[in-house]
Design a protein around this motif. Sequence first.
Motif, short mmCIF file in Angstrom:
data_model
loop_
_atom_site.label_atom_id
_atom_site.label_comp_id
_atom_site.label_asym_id
_atom_site.label_seq_id
_atom_site.Cartn_x
_atom_site.Cartn_y
_atom_site.Cartn_z
N ASN A 1 10.03 2.30 34.66
CA ASN A 1 11.07 1.48 34.03
C ASN A 1 12.40 1.58 34.78
N GLN A 2 12.31 1.86 36.07
CA GLN A 2 13.51 2.11 36.87
C GLN A 2 14.54 0.99 36.76
N SER A 3 14.11 -0.26 36.76
CA SER A 3 15.04 -1.38 36.71
C SER A 3 15.76 -1.49 35.37
N ALA A 4 15.20 -0.88 34.32
CA ALA A 4 15.78 -1.00 32.99
C ALA A 4 17.02 -0.12 32.79
N TRP A 5 17.09 1.00 33.52
CA TRP A 5 18.19 1.93 33.31
C TRP A 5 19.07 2.16 34.54
N SER A 6 18.61 1.75 35.70
CA SER A 6 19.33 2.06 36.95
C SER A 6 20.78 1.60 36.94
N ASP A 7 21.04 0.42 36.41
CA ASP A 7 22.39 -0.12 36.43
C ASP A 7 23.10 0.00 35.09
N SER A 8 22.53 0.78 34.20
CA SER A 8 23.10 0.92 32.87
C SER A 8 24.37 1.77 32.90
N GLY A 9 25.34 1.37 32.08
CA GLY A 9 26.56 2.16 31.95
C GLY A 9 26.37 3.31 30.98
N SER A 10 25.24 3.29 30.25
CA SER A 10 24.96 4.35 29.29
C SER A 10 23.47 4.69 29.32
N PRO A 11 23.00 5.28 30.44
CA PRO A 11 21.57 5.56 30.58
C PRO A 11 21.05 6.56 29.56
N ALA A 12 21.92 7.46 29.07
CA ALA A 12 21.46 8.49 28.14
C ALA A 12 20.85 7.88 26.89
N SER A 13 21.44 6.77 26.41
CA SER A 13 20.90 6.13 25.20
C SER A 13 19.50 5.58 25.46
N ASN B 1 17.10 8.48 25.51
CA ASN B 1 16.79 8.92 24.14
C ASN B 1 15.65 8.08 23.55
N GLU B 2 15.64 6.80 23.88
CA GLU B 2 14.56 5.93 23.42
C GLU B 2 13.23 6.32 24.07
N TYR B 3 13.30 6.70 25.33
CA TYR B 3 12.08 7.17 26.01
C TYR B 3 11.57 8.45 25.34
N ALA B 4 12.50 9.32 24.97
CA ALA B 4 12.12 10.56 24.29
C ALA B 4 11.41 10.26 22.97
N LYS C 1 18.25 15.91 23.29
CA LYS C 1 19.66 15.67 23.54
C LYS C 1 20.39 16.96 23.90
N THR C 2 20.06 18.03 23.18
CA THR C 2 20.70 19.32 23.46
C THR C 2 20.32 19.83 24.84
N ASP C 3 19.04 19.76 25.15
CA ASP C 3 18.57 20.23 26.46
C ASP C 3 19.12 19.36 27.59
N TYR C 4 19.20 18.06 27.34
CA TYR C 4 19.72 17.12 28.34
C TYR C 4 21.12 17.52 28.79
N SER C 5 21.92 18.02 27.86
CA SER C 5 23.31 18.38 28.15
C SER C 5 23.49 19.86 28.50
N SER C 6 22.41 20.60 28.59
CA SER C 6 22.50 22.05 28.74
C SER C 6 22.79 22.50 30.17
N ASP C 7 23.36 23.69 30.28
CA ASP C 7 23.57 24.31 31.59
C ASP C 7 22.23 24.62 32.26
N LEU C 8 21.22 24.96 31.46
CA LEU C 8 19.90 25.28 32.02
C LEU C 8 19.36 24.12 32.83
N VAL C 9 19.40 22.93 32.26
CA VAL C 9 18.91 21.74 32.96
C VAL C 9 19.79 21.43 34.17
N ASN C 10 21.10 21.48 33.98
CA ASN C 10 22.03 21.22 35.07
C ASN C 10 21.80 22.19 36.23
N ASN C 11 21.65 23.46 35.93
CA ASN C 11 21.47 24.48 36.97
C ASN C 11 20.12 24.35 37.67
N THR C 12 19.10 23.91 36.93
CA THR C 12 17.78 23.71 37.54
C THR C 12 17.84 22.62 38.60
#
Length: 240
Positions: free
Chosen positions: A122-134, A137-140, A151-162
């Motif tokens: 679904n790359q074309s559906a979110w690539s140019d989105s100004g709000s891909p997180a939303s 969330n639908e994919y989740a 949502k919590t994990d998405y914003s976590s330091d653990l994910v960012n650091n990985t």
Amino acid sequence: MDKKFLAILGIIAVIVVGAIWVTNNKKASAPTGNAKPSQHVTGSTSTGVKLVEYGDYQCPYCGQYYPIVKQVVTEYQNQIQFQFRNLPLVSLHPNAFAAARAAEAAGLQNKYWEMHDMLYENQSAWSDSGSPASIFNEYAKALKLNVNKFKTDYSSDLVNNTINADLAEFNKTKAEMATPTFFIDGTKIQPTQSVESFEKIINEAIKQNGHTPQPVKSSPSSTTTPSPSPASNTAPQSKQ
């Protein structure tokens, strides 16, 4: 004379206190240093061959390679391992890091490969989105994840650091910063946009490891994808 001396001492004291404050704040914002790179691996260790892709979910070339790589991984699932690691080229693809976050967050609920596939399909559906997180969330929801945890994990330091640890691992290879970049048993390879090109490289690696490649059945309808550079014999890439 005394006043000047006291004034100098006062200035020195201010400098020392300021230096201590800066040092402490740097320590507070610095990474822990114990972040580990991602370990998303599928397939078999039977031949000891491992194919690694460093990819960017927003990269159009990675999107073109995705069905080819998926077919190859399916064909060789009983012979080799396949690993995907994050290489978001944010200067070119502003939503790439966010997409990597989505995949890693899904992975914390054992749905990494499902999200990986959904992002590319679904790359074309979110690539140019100004709000891909939303959209993520639908994919989740579609993958039946616990969305609040996602949502919590998405914003976590653990994910960012990985993700940053994956970038650090790529830098150790000394390869040019480009996606997709492929390695087989630690050696960079440059397959063309075809299943046959991957098969040739993989079969040679299996032989070098003292094993006999098992026959695979390719689907003629999906063995190649048109390349933006037909005359090139190397993989087209997004380069940063």
